[in-house]
Design a protein around this motif. Sequence first.
Motif, PDB file in Angstrom:
ATOM      1  N   ARG A  72       0.804  -1.227   0.000  1.00  0.00           N
ATOM      2  CA  ARG A  72       0.000   0.000   0.000  1.00  0.00           C
ATOM      3  C   ARG A  72       0.834   1.274   0.000  1.00  0.00           C
ATOM      4  O   ARG A  72       0.589   2.163  -0.812  1.00  0.00           O
TER       5      ARG A  72
ATOM      6  N   LEU B 135       2.257   2.013  -3.378  1.00  0.00           N
ATOM      7  CA  LEU B 135       1.234   2.394  -4.354  1.00  0.00           C
ATOM      8  C   LEU B 135       0.788   3.834  -4.157  1.00  0.00           C
ATOM      9  O   LEU B 135       0.645   4.591  -5.117  1.00  0.00           O
ATOM     10  N   VAL B 136       0.558   4.193  -2.878  1.00  0.00           N
ATOM     11  CA  VAL B 136       0.100   5.560  -2.616  1.00  0.00           C
ATOM     12  C   VAL B 136       1.173   6.559  -3.027  1.00  0.00           C
ATOM     13  O   VAL B 136       0.904   7.597  -3.629  1.00  0.00           O
TER      14      VAL B 136
ATOM     15  N   ALA C 128       1.085   6.969  -6.642  1.00  0.00           N
ATOM     16  CA  ALA C 128      -0.041   7.811  -7.066  1.00  0.00           C
ATOM     17  C   ALA C 128       0.288   9.281  -6.862  1.00  0.00           C
ATOM     18  O   ALA C 128      -0.028  10.133  -7.709  1.00  0.00           O
ATOM     19  N   LEU C 129       0.929   9.612  -5.729  1.00  0.00           N
ATOM     20  CA  LEU C 129       1.291  11.012  -5.474  1.00  0.00           C
ATOM     21  C   LEU C 129       2.296  11.501  -6.504  1.00  0.00           C
ATOM     22  O   LEU C 129       2.208  12.625  -7.004  1.00  0.00           O
TER      23      LEU C 129
ATOM     24  N   LEU D 214       2.648  10.367  -9.517  1.00  0.00           N
ATOM     25  CA  LEU D 214       1.928  10.529 -10.779  1.00  0.00           C
ATOM     26  C   LEU D 214       1.177  11.848 -10.816  1.00  0.00           C
ATOM     27  O   LEU D 214       1.173  12.562 -11.824  1.00  0.00           O
ATOM     28  N   GLN D 215       0.539  12.206  -9.684  1.00  0.00           N
ATOM     29  CA  GLN D 215      -0.186  13.480  -9.643  1.00  0.00           C
ATOM     30  C   GLN D 215       0.770  14.645  -9.859  1.00  0.00           C
ATOM     31  O   GLN D 215       0.446  15.613 -10.550  1.00  0.00           O
TER      32      GLN D 215
ATOM     33  N   LEU E 261       1.636  14.788 -13.542  1.00  0.00           N
ATOM     34  CA  LEU E 261       0.516  15.334 -14.307  1.00  0.00           C
ATOM     35  C   LEU E 261       0.454  16.847 -14.150  1.00  0.00           C
ATOM     36  O   LEU E 261       0.165  17.579 -15.107  1.00  0.00           O
ATOM     37  N   LEU E 262       0.716  17.308 -12.904  1.00  0.00           N
ATOM     38  CA  LEU E 262       0.684  18.748 -12.651  1.00  0.00           C
ATOM     39  C   LEU E 262       1.709  19.466 -13.526  1.00  0.00           C
ATOM     40  O   LEU E 262       1.409  20.474 -14.162  1.00  0.00           O
TER      41      LEU E 262
ATOM     42  N   LEU F 270     -12.837  29.084  -9.544  1.00  0.00           N
ATOM     43  CA  LEU F 270     -11.880  28.234  -8.858  1.00  0.00           C
ATOM     44  C   LEU F 270     -10.559  28.908  -8.573  1.00  0.00           C
ATOM     45  O   LEU F 270      -9.722  28.368  -7.907  1.00  0.00           O
TER      46      LEU F 270
ATOM     47  N   ILE G 243      -9.561  24.826  -1.181  1.00  0.00           N
ATOM     48  CA  ILE G 243      -9.664  25.303  -2.567  1.00  0.00           C
ATOM     49  C   ILE G 243     -10.050  26.777  -2.571  1.00  0.00           C
ATOM     50  O   ILE G 243      -9.539  27.569  -3.378  1.00  0.00           O
TER      51      ILE G 243
ATOM     52  N   TRP H 272      -1.232  18.562   1.248  1.00  0.00           N
ATOM     53  CA  TRP H 272      -1.642  17.456   0.388  1.00  0.00           C
ATOM     54  C   TRP H 272      -0.936  16.165   0.794  1.00  0.00           C
ATOM     55  O   TRP H 272      -1.565  15.127   1.027  1.00  0.00           O
TER      56      TRP H 272
ATOM     57  N   ALA I 163      -2.360  12.713   2.749  1.00  0.00           N
ATOM     58  CA  ALA I 163      -2.225  11.368   2.179  1.00  0.00           C
ATOM     59  C   ALA I 163      -1.560  10.428   3.173  1.00  0.00           C
ATOM     60  O   ALA I 163      -1.963   9.270   3.319  1.00  0.00           O
TER      61      ALA I 163
ATOM     62  N   GLU J  56      -3.183   6.995   5.444  1.00  0.00           N
ATOM     63  CA  GLU J  56      -2.711   5.622   5.450  1.00  0.00           C
ATOM     64  C   GLU J  56      -2.315   5.130   6.822  1.00  0.00           C
ATOM     65  O   GLU J  56      -2.228   3.938   7.074  1.00  0.00           O
TER      66      GLU J  56
ATOM     67  N   SER K  54      -7.118  14.934   1.151  1.00  0.00           N
ATOM     68  CA  SER K  54      -5.993  14.791   0.233  1.00  0.00           C
ATOM     69  C   SER K  54      -6.416  15.041  -1.201  1.00  0.00           C
ATOM     70  O   SER K  54      -5.701  15.697  -1.976  1.00  0.00           O
TER      71      SER K  54
ATOM     72  N   ALA L 238      -5.003  18.043  -3.448  1.00  0.00           N
ATOM     73  CA  ALA L 238      -4.339  17.837  -4.740  1.00  0.00           C
ATOM     74  C   ALA L 238      -4.873  18.838  -5.752  1.00  0.00           C
ATOM     75  O   ALA L 238      -4.118  19.426  -6.528  1.00  0.00           O
TER      76      ALA L 238
ATOM     77  N   VAL M 103      -3.347  22.158  -5.066  1.00  0.00           N
ATOM     78  CA  VAL M 103      -1.982  22.286  -5.583  1.00  0.00           C
ATOM     79  C   VAL M 103      -2.013  22.651  -7.067  1.00  0.00           C
ATOM     80  O   VAL M 103      -1.298  23.553  -7.522  1.00  0.00           O
ATOM     81  N   ILE M 104      -2.871  21.948  -7.810  1.00  0.00           N
ATOM     82  CA  ILE M 104      -2.956  22.212  -9.250  1.00  0.00           C
ATOM     83  C   ILE M 104      -3.390  23.651  -9.506  1.00  0.00           C
ATOM     84  O   ILE M 104      -2.790  24.368 -10.320  1.00  0.00           O
TER      85      ILE M 104
ATOM     86  N   GLY N  98      -5.373  12.385 -11.510  1.00  0.00           N
ATOM     87  CA  GLY N  98      -4.626  12.153 -10.282  1.00  0.00           C
ATOM     88  C   GLY N  98      -5.490  11.522  -9.198  1.00  0.00           C
ATOM     89  O   GLY N  98      -5.070  10.597  -8.500  1.00  0.00           O
ATOM     90  N   ALA N  99      -6.730  12.042  -9.066  1.00  0.00           N
ATOM     91  CA  ALA N  99      -7.622  11.496  -8.035  1.00  0.00           C
ATOM     92  C   ALA N  99      -7.944  10.032  -8.319  1.00  0.00           C
ATOM     93  O   ALA N  99      -8.064   9.214  -7.393  1.00  0.00           O
TER      94      ALA N  99
ATOM     95  N   ALA O  35      -6.004   7.848  -9.900  1.00  0.00           N
ATOM     96  CA  ALA O  35      -4.831   7.052  -9.548  1.00  0.00           C
ATOM     97  C   ALA O  35      -4.765   6.866  -8.039  1.00  0.00           C
ATOM     98  O   ALA O  35      -4.480   5.778  -7.528  1.00  0.00           O
ATOM     99  N   TYR O  36      -5.046   7.930  -7.307  1.00  0.00           N
ATOM    100  CA  TYR O  36      -5.012   7.860  -5.845  1.00  0.00           C
ATOM    101  C   TYR O  36      -6.066   6.888  -5.321  1.00  0.00           C
ATOM    102  O   TYR O  36      -5.805   6.105  -4.404  1.00  0.00           O
TER     103      TYR O  36
ATOM    104  N   THR P 229      -5.136   3.585  -3.135  1.00  0.00           N
ATOM    105  CA  THR P 229      -5.574   3.377  -1.761  1.00  0.00           C
ATOM    106  C   THR P 229      -6.731   2.386  -1.673  1.00  0.00           C
ATOM    107  O   THR P 229      -7.138   2.003  -0.584  1.00  0.00           O
TER     108      THR P 229
END
Lengths: 160, 386
Positions: free
Chosen positions: A10, A13-14, A17-18, A20-21, A24-25, A55, B65, B88, B92, B96, B111, B115, B118-119, B142-143, B145-146, B150
């Motif tokens: 786990r 993997l987490v 994922a972080l 990867l994020q 992507l950013l 936003l 946000i 962020w 995470a 865990e 988290s 994320a 952050v973007i 990203g979400a 994948a997360y 998890t």
Amino acid sequence: MNSRSVFSSRPVLVAAALVLQAVLLVVAVAPQLSARVTGMEYRLAVGLVDPIDPLRGAYAQLDYPGLPRADGRSGPVYVPLARDGGLWKGSGVMRQRPASGPYIACESAGYARLSCGIDSLFLSQDKALRAQNELGGNRMAAIVKIDATGNAAVVGLAPR
Amino acid sequence: MESTRHVPARRLAWLRGELTRWQAEGLIDEGAARRIEAGYVPGRRLSLERLALLLGGGFLGVGLIWLVAANLDQLSPLLRLAGITVIWIAAAVVGETVSSRGGRQAARLVSVFAAGGVIFQAAQSLQVPAYSSSLLGVWAGGALAYAYATAATGPLVMALAIASAWYGWLIGEQNGGAAAIAVGMLAAGGVSSAIANLHDSGRLARFAGPWRLAGVVLALSGLFVAAFPGVSAGPAFWSPALGAGLAAAGIAIGAVVFLTGRDGRQEVLAVTSMIVVALLLVAWTPLGTPWYTGEFSAEQTARAVVGTLAYVLAAAWFAVVAARRDLSHLVYLVTAALVLFVIIQSFAVFQPLLTGAALFLALGVVFIGSGFLVNYGRRRLMEAMR
């Protein structure tokens, strides 16, 4: 404890994922990042409008009188830049990447303004209001950083 | 050594009833019944503490946000970016390591929101132009994948919501109009239903629920819009985004057809037919006065009736699927969607033909009648088979 490899545990993997994020950013903001880090500064005459993006806070939507409008066909276009006194302005719309000289890579929707990655400037609420007044008077220039492949990013405003 | 399983109280009551019946029929003895019953424990309902944690997580996330949006320039952009990145990653990690399940869920929720923060902070600091859908897409990816990393359903639900918003916005940017958005939503619904079915028999079976919910909501929303009078495909209808969505739906549905059993195939083929019907509906542009004038040509009325029928049949199908899988919340959702649709359509379209009340009465009679018919047919079938 379990027979699964360490790569499917786990925490790994987490963490993946972080990562990867984060990747992507960087991909999402790559054009502006590249322009800011490797680009050269140019000044373009600028005007405006002022809505609010839900936003991301207050921003001033910028209009560049020196850059050409779309010519009817949509798709990627390139605007070579030429000197105009202390500022720079666009000299036409090209479909192929120019071989030399400063140029901006833009996206044309076929009509209205070209979208060149320099359309908005984020400001805090009170600064946005003041910028709106100054931009409205057509007295301002945008300081834009453009890199070698035409990516552009706005870094600030200055009087013309 | 067996482990006890948590089941909802209603299901436990059903099991006890069945055990009594099996004992009476002599299928099992008392010892076996007691051993079976001992393996199940009534699950806790959503406790107040967990609700508070989840609500807190949600508020915290939205607040983060909003903070990013406020653009406080007392702090430098780099500092703000560093701050939200720390939040962020910390969320995470907490998600865990903390031992309380509610705490983990709340932390994961924060988290996902962080994320996004952050973007948006990075985009703001670098002056990425406003109104670009790509940021939402990055957040959704990203979400997702997360969520898979998890194996948690909270982040999955959020990821699916963000991804749906992103795709809808993307199609809207292509100027295809309401028709393109409708078909795009249906394509997304097709992908979601297909993935739900692929999950059913796999390791992450509990992920099937959110994907299926997303599929139902997207498909019904798409049909809702497509059935509306005046929604038709303009010249800019086809776009790369729409084509990619339909292609993705095709691939996902094909995978389900080849890899899963009869139930899965039925579900995805039903969604396929909905996509086809929506395409036909938006291609059908009857001549006549605009819908808001209230006067309709015969062809416009025909299209409105076909659209309504398509939506009602789709909603009924989803209700059947939900009932079959014992997902009562989905049944309620579909019923609510049906009611909403009938109310809006009756105001927009059927005022000259049938008032809203008469439409409800007619539909009610039709459904009860068909329910009796189906039940009668099923019983005759069972009798014939014995």
